[in-house]
Design an enzyme around this catalytic site. Structure first.
Site, short mmCIF file in Angstrom:
data_model
loop_
_atom_site.label_atom_id
_atom_site.label_comp_id
_atom_site.label_asym_id
_atom_site.label_seq_id
_atom_site.Cartn_x
_atom_site.Cartn_y
_atom_site.Cartn_z
N ASN A 254 0.84 -1.21 0.00
CA ASN A 254 0.00 0.00 0.00
C ASN A 254 0.87 1.26 0.00
OD1 ASN A 254 0.53 0.80 2.85
ND2 ASN A 254 -0.43 -1.17 3.25
N LYS B 103 -11.49 -1.81 18.70
CA LYS B 103 -10.16 -2.38 18.93
C LYS B 103 -9.76 -2.34 20.41
CE LYS B 103 -8.52 -1.94 14.33
NZ LYS B 103 -7.50 -2.56 13.49
N PHE C 164 -3.91 3.68 14.88
CA PHE C 164 -4.08 4.71 13.86
C PHE C 164 -5.31 4.37 13.02
CE2 PHE C 164 -0.66 7.87 13.23
CZ PHE C 164 0.03 7.61 14.39
O1 C5P Z 1 -8.88 -1.54 10.94
P1 C5P Z 1 -7.82 -0.66 10.45
O2 C5P Z 1 -6.84 -1.34 9.52
O3 C5P Z 1 -8.24 0.67 9.91
O4 C5P Z 1 -7.01 -0.30 11.79
C1 C5P Z 1 -5.87 0.49 11.78
C2 C5P Z 1 -5.07 0.23 13.01
O5 C5P Z 1 -4.95 -1.16 13.27
C3 C5P Z 1 -3.65 0.71 12.85
O6 C5P Z 1 -3.17 1.10 14.12
C4 C5P Z 1 -2.94 -0.51 12.32
O7 C5P Z 1 -1.55 -0.47 12.61
C5 C5P Z 1 -3.64 -1.64 13.05
N1 C5P Z 1 -3.75 -2.88 12.28
C6 C5P Z 1 -3.12 -4.01 12.72
N2 C5P Z 1 -3.22 -5.19 12.02
C7 C5P Z 1 -3.96 -5.27 10.90
C8 C5P Z 1 -4.61 -4.11 10.43
C9 C5P Z 1 -4.48 -2.94 11.14
O8 C5P Z 1 -2.42 -3.95 13.74
N3 C5P Z 1 -4.05 -6.41 10.25
#
Ligand code: C5P
Length: 396
Positions: free
Chosen positions: A205, A337, A319
């Site tokens: 990404n 979360k 984030f």
């Molecule tokens: O759900 P979303 O991807 O928007 O959440 C973002 C947050 O969750 C960020 O802090 C990101 O580092 C963390 N994240 C994670 N593992 C994932 C996806 C997101 O730790 N597979």
């Protein structure tokens, strides 16, 4: 924003002072420059003036320069001073408290922290006279950054290179540090992840890692021990930070879980790929064999969500990169979360967010109602505001 006095002495590395000044300005510090006469043989006063935004001082007995800001006023003005490059001759002069030119005189009058970044030929560096001068300076509380080893402009190989600009910036910011993170171990994730499709292709990404790296750097400069788990980005490791490089979400998860026991604060700034390829091809996929290629994707573990039940007394910060209804979505994410704070940013904006040097965020506090807005600023500045907020939440 702090006031940084950049001193430049006369060595071939003087041109790197230009990048240092630029870096300091980008981080929104105010910069004034003072040079030795010899430094101006290597880099022009006009360049230094254009980059710093102020007239450059180089002469002790210049009526016109003294009338703008006197050398004592300049010494008093600085919150921190850094001399880069610091030549062997310059180090010898300040080690002996000499006041025979403008820069040495300013150093003598200075009460703010002084950093020197030696750069010279390896034999000059190793000479007992230089080593003794550096010893004297270190004992006096002068911070000495570098030199690095490597190929030198004089043709020799060895110690004597000026350290990277990032390291100089880190040293400046560390010297300005109020030490509010002493005793904390901050674990930061940064950058994208890359999920292999075959031996040459990845799914990834647009995250640049800049926000996470800025957080790591700012936490280190406030006295924290910092572990940075970085996805594939080409950014230099910030000064004083321990870095672990990973590629995939699974590797990032492993690295985070391995470091979790030591951490007191966890900041998840990485843009973790939501999906990985179910079955990675062993050989490079050939385009001749198929017109339509279908990849089966499996959902990646949510590192943040899996970590929260194990968080204990740690402060966990997530984030939320959103393109619409930013605050609403971020509030829901905070809830879902279970982290302590969520930093929300609008990545649909062109001027802030992904892959640029500036950012504008909202920091959502416990419960989601307590929102601190951080208007657009350099990512280093935004990182500083986020760390201020984390400190408040931990101390509450
Ligand atoms: O759900 P979303 O991807 O928007 O959440 C973002 C947050 O969750 C960020 O802090 C990101 O580092 C963390 N994240 C994670 N593992 C994932 C996806 C997101 O730790 N597979």
């Amino acid at each position: 924003m702090s006031r940084v006095l950049v001193g430049v002495s006369g060595g071939i590395a003087a041109y790197k002072a230009c990048e240092l000044i630029r870096g300091l300005r980008t981080r929104e510090h105010e910069v004034r420059v003072a040079t030795t006469q010899n430094a101006l043989r290597f880099v022009s006063s006009l360049t230094l003036q254009a980059l710093s935004g102020h007239a450059v001082r180089s002469e002790l007995f210049s009526l016109s320069q003294e009338s703008e800001i006197s050398h004592i006023e300049l010494a008093d003005w600085a919150d921190v001073a850094i001399v880069a490059p610091a030549t062997a001759g310059f180090l010898a002069r300040i080690a002996h408290g000499m006041a025979d030119d403008l820069l040495a005189t300013i150093c003598l009058a200075l009460r703010a922290p002084l950093i020197v970044a030696p750069a010279m030929n390896v034999n000059m560096y190793r000479h007992p006279a230089t080593q003794a001068n550096l010893d004297v300076l270190a004992k006096r509380g002068v911070r000495i950054v570098g030199p690095d080893r490597g190929e030198l402009a004089c043709g020799w190989e060895g110690e004597g290179r000026l350290v990277a600009v990032e390291e100089l910036l880190g040293a400046v910011e560390q010297a300005l540090d109020p030490g509010t993170y002493q005793g904390e171990v901050v674990l930061v994730t940064a950058g994208p992840t890359a999920e292999a499709v075959d031996p040459v292709r990845v799914l990834t990404n647009r995250s640049s890692g800049k926000m996470g790296f800025a957080l790591a750097e700012q936490a280190a400069r406030r006295g924290a021990e910092v572990i940075l788990v970085a996805g594939p980005v080409g950014l230099p490791t910030p000064y004083g930070v321990q870095r672990m490089n990973v590629e995939s979400a699974a590797q990032m998860q492993q690295a985070v879980m391995d470091a979790l026991d030591r951490a007191t604060i966890v900041i998840m700034a990485a843009a973790v790929a939501d999906y990985r390829v179910a079955e990675r091809a062993r050989e490079k996929i050939k385009r001749e064999t198929q017109d339509v290629l279908t990849l089966e994707l499996l959902r990646n573990p949510d590192i943040l969500a899996e970590l929260v039940p194990r968080k204990g007394g740690r402060t966990v910060v997530g984030f939320a990169a959103e393109t619409e209804r930013v605050l609403e979505n971020a509030r829901a994410k905070l809830e879902r979360k279970g982290c302590d704070l969520i930093v929300a940013n609008d990545v649909a904006r062109q001027d802030t967010g992904f892959d640029v040097d500036r950012n504008a965020v909202w920091i959502l506090g416990p419960g989601g109602n307590d929102v601190v807005e951080v208007p657009a600023a350099a990512k280093q500045e935004v990182a500083a505001r986020i760390l201020d907020r984390i400190r408040q939440v931990r101390d509450a």
